[in-house]
Design a protein around this motif. Structure first.
Motif, short mmCIF file in Angstrom:
data_model
loop_
_atom_site.label_atom_id
_atom_site.label_comp_id
_atom_site.label_asym_id
_atom_site.label_seq_id
_atom_site.Cartn_x
_atom_site.Cartn_y
_atom_site.Cartn_z
N LEU A 102 40.29 28.91 40.81
CA LEU A 102 40.03 30.19 40.16
C LEU A 102 41.32 30.79 39.63
CD1 LEU A 102 37.60 31.77 42.79
CD2 LEU A 102 36.99 30.47 40.75
N ILE A 103 41.22 31.38 38.45
CA ILE A 103 42.30 32.19 37.88
C ILE A 103 41.94 33.65 38.10
CG2 ILE A 103 43.55 32.81 35.79
CD1 ILE A 103 43.01 30.03 34.72
N LYS A 104 42.70 34.32 38.94
CA LYS A 104 42.36 35.69 39.34
C LYS A 104 43.29 36.68 38.65
CE LYS A 104 40.47 34.50 43.89
NZ LYS A 104 40.54 34.78 45.35
N LYS A 105 42.67 37.77 38.16
CA LYS A 105 43.40 38.87 37.53
C LYS A 105 42.87 40.17 38.09
CE LYS A 105 44.23 36.40 33.19
NZ LYS A 105 44.07 36.44 31.71
N ALA A 106 43.79 41.05 38.47
CA ALA A 106 43.43 42.33 39.08
C ALA A 106 44.03 43.48 38.28
CB ALA A 106 43.89 42.40 40.54
N GLN A 107 43.31 44.61 38.29
CA GLN A 107 43.78 45.84 37.67
C GLN A 107 43.71 46.96 38.69
OE1 GLN A 107 41.56 46.59 34.09
NE2 GLN A 107 42.53 44.91 32.95
N LYS A 170 48.42 51.75 48.94
CA LYS A 170 48.93 52.74 49.87
C LYS A 170 49.99 53.65 49.24
CE LYS A 170 48.16 49.81 53.92
NZ LYS A 170 48.80 49.11 55.07
N LEU A 171 50.36 53.40 47.99
CA LEU A 171 51.36 54.24 47.34
C LEU A 171 50.80 55.62 46.99
CD1 LEU A 171 53.00 51.65 44.92
CD2 LEU A 171 53.88 52.47 47.10
N GLY A 172 49.49 55.74 46.86
CA GLY A 172 48.88 57.01 46.48
C GLY A 172 47.37 56.92 46.55
N THR A 173 46.72 57.61 45.63
CA THR A 173 45.26 57.64 45.58
C THR A 173 44.79 56.67 44.50
OG1 THR A 173 45.28 59.96 46.22
CG2 THR A 173 43.23 59.11 45.27
N VAL A 174 43.91 55.75 44.90
CA VAL A 174 43.42 54.73 43.97
C VAL A 174 42.33 55.35 43.09
CG1 VAL A 174 42.31 52.48 43.75
CG2 VAL A 174 43.97 52.88 45.57
N GLU A 175 42.53 55.27 41.78
CA GLU A 175 41.53 55.75 40.84
C GLU A 175 40.64 54.64 40.31
OE1 GLU A 175 43.24 57.92 37.62
OE2 GLU A 175 43.13 59.84 38.70
N ASN A 176 41.21 53.48 40.12
CA ASN A 176 40.45 52.35 39.58
C ASN A 176 41.01 51.07 40.16
OD1 ASN A 176 38.78 50.72 38.10
ND2 ASN A 176 39.98 50.87 36.21
N ARG A 177 40.09 50.17 40.53
CA ARG A 177 40.49 48.87 41.08
C ARG A 177 39.45 47.84 40.69
NH1 ARG A 177 42.07 47.56 47.42
NH2 ARG A 177 42.36 45.30 47.18
N SER A 178 39.89 46.76 40.07
CA SER A 178 38.98 45.71 39.62
C SER A 178 39.64 44.35 39.80
CB SER A 178 38.57 45.93 38.16
OG SER A 178 39.71 45.85 37.32
N LEU A 179 38.79 43.33 39.95
CA LEU A 179 39.26 41.97 40.15
C LEU A 179 38.33 41.02 39.40
CD1 LEU A 179 41.15 39.91 41.57
CD2 LEU A 179 39.55 39.90 43.47
N THR A 180 38.90 40.17 38.57
CA THR A 180 38.13 39.17 37.83
C THR A 180 38.66 37.78 38.17
OG1 THR A 180 39.61 39.36 35.92
CG2 THR A 180 37.64 40.77 35.94
N ALA A 181 37.74 36.80 38.16
CA ALA A 181 38.11 35.42 38.48
C ALA A 181 37.43 34.49 37.48
CB ALA A 181 37.69 35.06 39.91
N GLU A 182 38.17 33.53 37.02
CA GLU A 182 37.67 32.53 36.08
C GLU A 182 37.76 31.15 36.73
OE1 GLU A 182 38.64 30.70 31.62
OE2 GLU A 182 39.85 32.31 32.48
N ASP A 183 36.63 30.46 36.79
CA ASP A 183 36.56 29.14 37.42
C ASP A 183 36.98 28.08 36.40
OD1 ASP A 183 36.11 26.95 38.95
OD2 ASP A 183 34.01 27.35 39.38
N VAL A 184 38.06 27.38 36.69
CA VAL A 184 38.57 26.34 35.80
C VAL A 184 38.53 24.97 36.48
CG1 VAL A 184 40.02 27.90 34.47
CG2 VAL A 184 40.94 26.86 36.54
N THR A 185 37.65 24.82 37.45
CA THR A 185 37.56 23.54 38.16
C THR A 185 37.16 22.42 37.22
OG1 THR A 185 36.90 24.77 40.14
CG2 THR A 185 36.55 22.40 40.15
N ASP A 186 36.15 22.67 36.39
CA ASP A 186 35.69 21.63 35.46
C ASP A 186 36.78 21.26 34.46
OD1 ASP A 186 33.27 21.72 36.75
OD2 ASP A 186 32.34 23.08 35.31
N GLN A 187 37.51 22.23 33.98
CA GLN A 187 38.58 21.92 33.04
C GLN A 187 39.66 21.05 33.68
OE1 GLN A 187 40.12 25.38 31.01
NE2 GLN A 187 38.14 26.40 31.00
#
Length: 334
Positions: A102-107, A170-187
Motif C-alpha cells: 500500500l502507498i499511504k498518504k495522510a493529511q 498532540k501539538l494542538g487541536t486537530v481540525e481535520n485528519r484523513s488517510l488514503t491508501a493505494e494498493d499497488v500489489t498487482d503492479q
C-alpha cells in the motif's frame, strides 16, 4: 527344530470308559499344537539365514518384503517446530507474501498556539521518527484579521506513520485528519514478472550473439538487445519508485494559529513627522538628481538644437521676404 514331547503313560490297564479316552486324546492333540506354535518362532531366528539348497527361507522372504515395502510417513511435527526444519523454511520462503503493498498518504490540520514553536516541535518529531521534511511554507498574512498558517510536507517510514500522526496531533487541536491508501500489489507483481522475462530474453539474445553469423544478424540481435535493456531499465526504475512509495508514507501537515495576528501599533506623531521629513528630503534629492540629469542630456544634444533653431529661423525669414511685397516708403507732408 523339532520339539519332542514324551508322555509317560502308566502301565496298561483296561479303560472301562471310551469317552474319557477320546477327551484325553483331544487334549493331548491341542497341547501338541500349541507347543509347536510356540517353539517354531524361537527356532525361526536361527534358520532365517539360509535354507537347504541355497534358497531363502520363508522368514527371510518376509524380511525382504518388509524391507522393500515403503515406510510409513513420519508423524507430523508440532506447529512450533515446523519452522525450524530446513524444508519448512524453504517452503515458507517460496510462498509469496500475502500482505498487500500500500502507498499511504495522510493529511492533518492542527490548530496551535504558536506557529514558530510548533514548527520546532515538528522538526524534532520527524527526526525522532527517522523521517524527512520535504517542504515547508510559512507566510504571514497581510491582513491582521486572517490567521497565520504554515504547511509542512513530511515523509516517514510506513511502519512509523501512525506513531508520527499521534505525536503531531498532540501539538494542538486537530481540525481535520484523513488517510488514503493505494494498493499497488498487482503492479509490483506484474512488473517483477515482466522484469524476469526480459532478463531471460536478454540472456537468450546474448547467447545468439555469441554464435557465428552474418553481420546483419548480429546487428539485429544488438538492436534487440538494446531495446530489451531499455525496457529493463524502465521497469526497474518503476519498481524502485513503487517500493520507495510503499516503504515511506507522506504527511501533509497544516498548522494554523489559534488567534489572528495582532495588529501592529501605530507609530507616534514624532516618528510619523520624522518619517515624512525623510520621505520629503528623499523626494527633493531625487528631483534634483533628475533635473541635473536632464541638463546633462540637453547639453549633450545642444548642437542639434542650435541647428534646428537656425534652420527654423532661416526658413521663416525666407518665407517672409517672398510673401510680403515691397511698398514705397511714405513721404512726409510738406
Amino acid at each position: 527344530m523339532k520339539t519332542h514331547l514324551k508322555i509317560n503313560s502308566p502301565p496298561h490297564q483296561p479303560n472301562p470308559n471310551p469317552a474319557n479316552n477320546s477327551t484325553t486324546r483331544f487334549a493331548v492333540a491341542v497341547f501338541l499344537t500349541l507347543s509347536s506354535a510356540i517353539a517354531l518362532p524361537s527356532c525361526g531366528g536361527d534358520s532365517t539365514s539360509s535354507a537347504p539348497g541355497g534358497a531363502a527361507s520363508p522368514s527371510s522372504r518376509e524380511n525382504q518384503v518388509a524391507a522393500s515395502a515403503p515406510q510409513s510417513a513420519p508423524a507430523p511435527e508440532p506447529a512450533g517446530q515446523r519452522s525450524k526444519t530446513p524444508g519448512a523454511s524453504k517452503k515458507a520462503a517460496e510462498t509469496p507474501a500475502t500482505r498487500p503493498q500500500l502507498i499511504k498518504k495522510a493529511q492533518l490540520s492542527v490548530v496551535v498556539q504558536s506557529i514558530d514553536a510548533s514548527t520546532k516541535s515538528v522538526t524534532n518529531i520527524v527526526e525522532k521518527q527517522q523521517g524527512d521534511i520535504l517542504g515547508f511554507q510559512n507566510q504571514k498574512p497581510p491582513d491582521s484579521s486572517v490567521r497565520q498558517t504554515a504547511s509542512v510536507e513530511i515523509r516517514v517510514p510506513q511502519e512509523r506513520l501512525e506513531t508520527t500522526l499521534e505525536a503531531l496531533a498532540k501539538l494542538g487541536t486537530v481540525e481535520n485528519r484523513s488517510l488514503t491508501a493505494e494498493d499497488v500489489t498487482d503492479q509490483l507483481v506484474d512488473n517483477e514478472a515482466r522484469l524476469r522475462n526480459l532478463r531471460k530474453s536478454e540472456e537468450m539474445v546474448l547467447k545468439i550473439m555469441e554464435r557465428s553469423g552474418s553481420v546483419g544478424d548480429v546487428l539485429k540481435a544488438a538492436q534487440e538487445l538494446s531495446n530489451i535493456r531499455d525496457s529493463i531499465e524502465r521497469i526497474d526504475a518503476q519498481l524502485k519508485s513503487l517500493r520507495n512509495q510503499v516503504a515511506y508514507s507522506t504527511i501533509s501537515l497544516t498548522l494554523e494559529a489559534a488567534v489572528s495576528a495582532q495588529q501592529t501599533p501605530e507609530p507616534s506623531l514624532g516618528l510619523r513627522v520624522q518619517e515624512t521629513w525623510g520621505k520629503a528630503t528623499h523626494s527633493v534629492g531625487e528631483l534634483t538628481l533628475g533635473l541635473f540629469a536632464l541638463g546633462i542630456w540637453l547639453l549633450a544634444y545642444s548642437p542639434y538644437f542650435l541647428l534646428i533653431a537656425a534652420a527654423v529661423y532661416g526658413f521663416n525669414r525666407f518665407k517672409k521676404q517672398h510673401s510680403d511685397p515691397t511698398t514705397p516708403e511714405p513721404k512726409p507732408p510738406q
